[in-house]
Design an enzyme around this catalytic site. Structure first.
Site, PDB file in Angstrom:
ATOM      1  N   ASN A 111      13.346   4.668   5.481  1.00  5.95           N
ATOM      2  CA  ASN A 111      12.392   3.640   5.910  1.00  5.95           C
ATOM      3  C   ASN A 111      11.176   4.309   6.548  1.00  5.95           C
ATOM      4  OD1 ASN A 111      11.411   0.970   6.584  1.00  5.95           O
ATOM      5  ND2 ASN A 111      12.068   1.333   8.696  1.00  5.95           N
ATOM      6  N   HIS A 160       8.045   3.466   9.292  1.00  8.50           N
ATOM      7  CA  HIS A 160       7.713   2.509  10.351  1.00  8.50           C
ATOM      8  C   HIS A 160       6.465   2.990  11.093  1.00  8.50           C
ATOM      9  CE1 HIS A 160       8.378  -0.648  13.269  1.00  8.50           C
ATOM     10  NE2 HIS A 160       8.121   0.246  14.217  1.00  8.50           N
ATOM     11  N   SER A 216       0.833  -1.207   0.000  1.00 11.86           N
ATOM     12  CA  SER A 216       0.000   0.000   0.000  1.00 11.86           C
ATOM     13  C   SER A 216       0.871   1.262   0.000  1.00 11.86           C
ATOM     14  CB  SER A 216      -0.973   0.007   1.176  1.00 11.86           C
ATOM     15  OG  SER A 216      -0.306   0.205   2.395  1.00 11.86           O
ATOM     16  N   ASN A 217       2.022   1.209   0.649  1.00  8.77           N
ATOM     17  CA  ASN A 217       2.914   2.377   0.614  1.00  8.77           C
ATOM     18  C   ASN A 217       3.571   2.535  -0.757  1.00  8.77           C
ATOM     19  OD1 ASN A 217       3.191   3.895   3.320  1.00  8.77           O
ATOM     20  ND2 ASN A 217       3.067   1.734   3.893  1.00  8.77           N
ATOM     21  N   LYS A 242      23.904 -12.619   3.435  1.00  8.12           N
ATOM     22  CA  LYS A 242      23.283 -11.332   3.109  1.00  8.12           C
ATOM     23  C   LYS A 242      24.139 -10.569   2.096  1.00  8.12           C
ATOM     24  CE  LYS A 242      21.301  -8.959   6.523  1.00  8.12           C
ATOM     25  NZ  LYS A 242      19.884  -8.628   6.361  1.00  8.12           N
ATOM     26  N   ARG A 255      13.338  -6.734   6.496  1.00 11.42           N
ATOM     27  CA  ARG A 255      14.647  -7.340   6.505  1.00 11.42           C
ATOM     28  C   ARG A 255      15.674  -6.246   6.792  1.00 11.42           C
ATOM     29  NH1 ARG A 255      16.011 -12.065   4.827  1.00 11.42           N
ATOM     30  NH2 ARG A 255      13.859 -12.478   4.267  1.00 11.42           N
ATOM     31  N   LEU A 256      16.693  -6.556   7.583  1.00  9.36           N
ATOM     32  CA  LEU A 256      17.717  -5.546   7.857  1.00  9.36           C
ATOM     33  C   LEU A 256      18.587  -5.332   6.623  1.00  9.36           C
ATOM     34  CD1 LEU A 256      18.918  -6.612  11.438  1.00  9.36           C
ATOM     35  CD2 LEU A 256      17.429  -4.684  10.824  1.00  9.36           C
ATOM     36  N   ILE A 257      19.000  -4.087   6.435  1.00 11.15           N
ATOM     37  CA  ILE A 257      19.924  -3.762   5.347  1.00 11.15           C
ATOM     38  C   ILE A 257      21.345  -4.010   5.860  1.00 11.15           C
ATOM     39  CG2 ILE A 257      20.757  -1.913   3.829  1.00 11.15           C
ATOM     40  CD1 ILE A 257      17.879  -2.767   3.196  1.00 11.15           C
TER      41      ILE A 257
HETATM   42  C1  GAR Z   1       3.726  -0.424   6.735  1.00 11.48           C
HETATM   43  O1  GAR Z   1       2.814  -0.116   7.768  1.00 11.48           O
HETATM   44  C2  GAR Z   1       5.132  -0.074   7.145  1.00 11.48           C
HETATM   45  O2  GAR Z   1       5.211   1.067   7.942  1.00 11.48           O
HETATM   46  C3  GAR Z   1       5.547  -1.307   7.909  1.00 11.48           C
HETATM   47  O3  GAR Z   1       5.021  -2.372   7.141  1.00 11.48           O
HETATM   48  C4  GAR Z   1       3.798  -1.952   6.554  1.00 11.48           C
HETATM   49  C5  GAR Z   1       3.802  -2.343   5.084  1.00 11.48           C
HETATM   50  O4  GAR Z   1       2.532  -2.146   4.508  1.00 11.48           O
HETATM   51  N1  GAR Z   1       6.975  -1.392   8.082  1.00 11.48           N
HETATM   52  C6  GAR Z   1       7.564  -1.902   9.161  1.00 11.48           C
HETATM   53  O5  GAR Z   1       6.959  -2.402  10.088  1.00 11.48           O
HETATM   54  C7  GAR Z   1       9.085  -1.803   9.163  1.00 11.48           C
HETATM   55  N2  GAR Z   1       9.617  -2.270  10.412  1.00 11.48           N
HETATM   56  P1  GAR Z   1       2.372  -2.036   2.929  1.00 11.48           P
HETATM   57  O6  GAR Z   1       3.038  -3.277   2.329  1.00 11.48           O
HETATM   58  O7  GAR Z   1       0.890  -2.037   2.686  1.00 11.48           O
HETATM   59  O8  GAR Z   1       3.039  -0.772   2.480  1.00 11.48           O
END
Ligand code: GAR
Length: 188
Positions: free
Chosen positions: A104, A106, A13-14, A62, A88-90
């Site tokens: 990123n 979060h 979605s992002n 990695k 995943r960690l970079i």
């Molecule tokens: C988002 O809410 C993002 O902030 C989170 O995963 C979701 C992905 O949603 N990221 C983390 O938790 C990173 N630690 P999406 O696939 O619909 O964009």
């Protein structure tokens, strides 16, 4: 034009919000996905965005798969990386090649509730407020200098689902905005 890659593992979605943003100051030229079958792959196909899907288990380390990713990034002339649900960690390989060029998003007010299921973590902890953070990526899990944060209140009769909906709405608006601010050097 500045070319960027989005890295994602999930629903996308992002990714979609970034693709739909008006006057984004870069071209999204590649999606990198570490989860074969993830919904974000279909979304990229709909936008005609080249997609690199890999399975980390097929690599010895990695640094091996990050070197492979790096070759693709070079091929597409990518200068920025936006993590959008890339779980995943970079590692050192990409951190060294893209120093201060990886962002990123979060779903919490970092440093609170890093890691997986940040929305559920905040909800279960009985927090009254949580939110969204966008930060530069370093070697840690959801660490690195914060660029922008927006808070979201947790209501009396909230559910995790309703909270997630409100948080993601904030994410979808905030990420493209912050990308443009960073790309036009409006961030210290
Ligand atoms: C988002 O809410 C993002 O902030 C989170 O995963 C979701 C992905 O949603 N990221 C983390 O938790 C990173 N630690 P999406 O696939 O619909 O964009």
């Amino acid at each position: 034009t500045i070319k960027a890659a989005v890295f994602a593992s999930g629903a996308g979605s992002n990714f979609e919000a970034i693709m739909e943003a008006n006057d984004l100051k870069c071209k999204i030229s590649l999606l990198v996905c570490d989860k074969p079958g993830a919904l974000v792959i279909d979304k990229a196909a709909r936008y005609g965005i080249p997609t690199l899907v890999f399975n980390p288990k097929e690599y010895g380390s990695k640094s091996e798969y990050e070197e492979m990713i790096h070759r693709h990034l070079q091929h597409y002339g990518i200068s920025w990386i936006f993590l959008a649900g890339y779980m995943r960690l970079i590692g050192d390989t990409l951190l060294n090649e893209y120093e201060s060029k990886i962002l990123n998003i979060h779903p919490s007010l970092l440093p609170f509730f890093p890691g997986k299921d940040a929305i559920g973590q905040a909800y279960d902890a009985g927090a009254r407020e949580t939110g969204v953070s966008i930060h530069y990526v370093d070697a840690g899990m959801d660490t690195g200098p914060v660029i922008a944060q927006e808070s979201v209140m947790i209501e009396e009769n909230d559910t995790k689902e309703k909270l997630k909906e409100r948080i993601q709405k904030v994410e979808h608006q905030l990420y493209p905005t912050v990308i443009n601010q960073v790309l036009s050097n409006k961030v210290r």
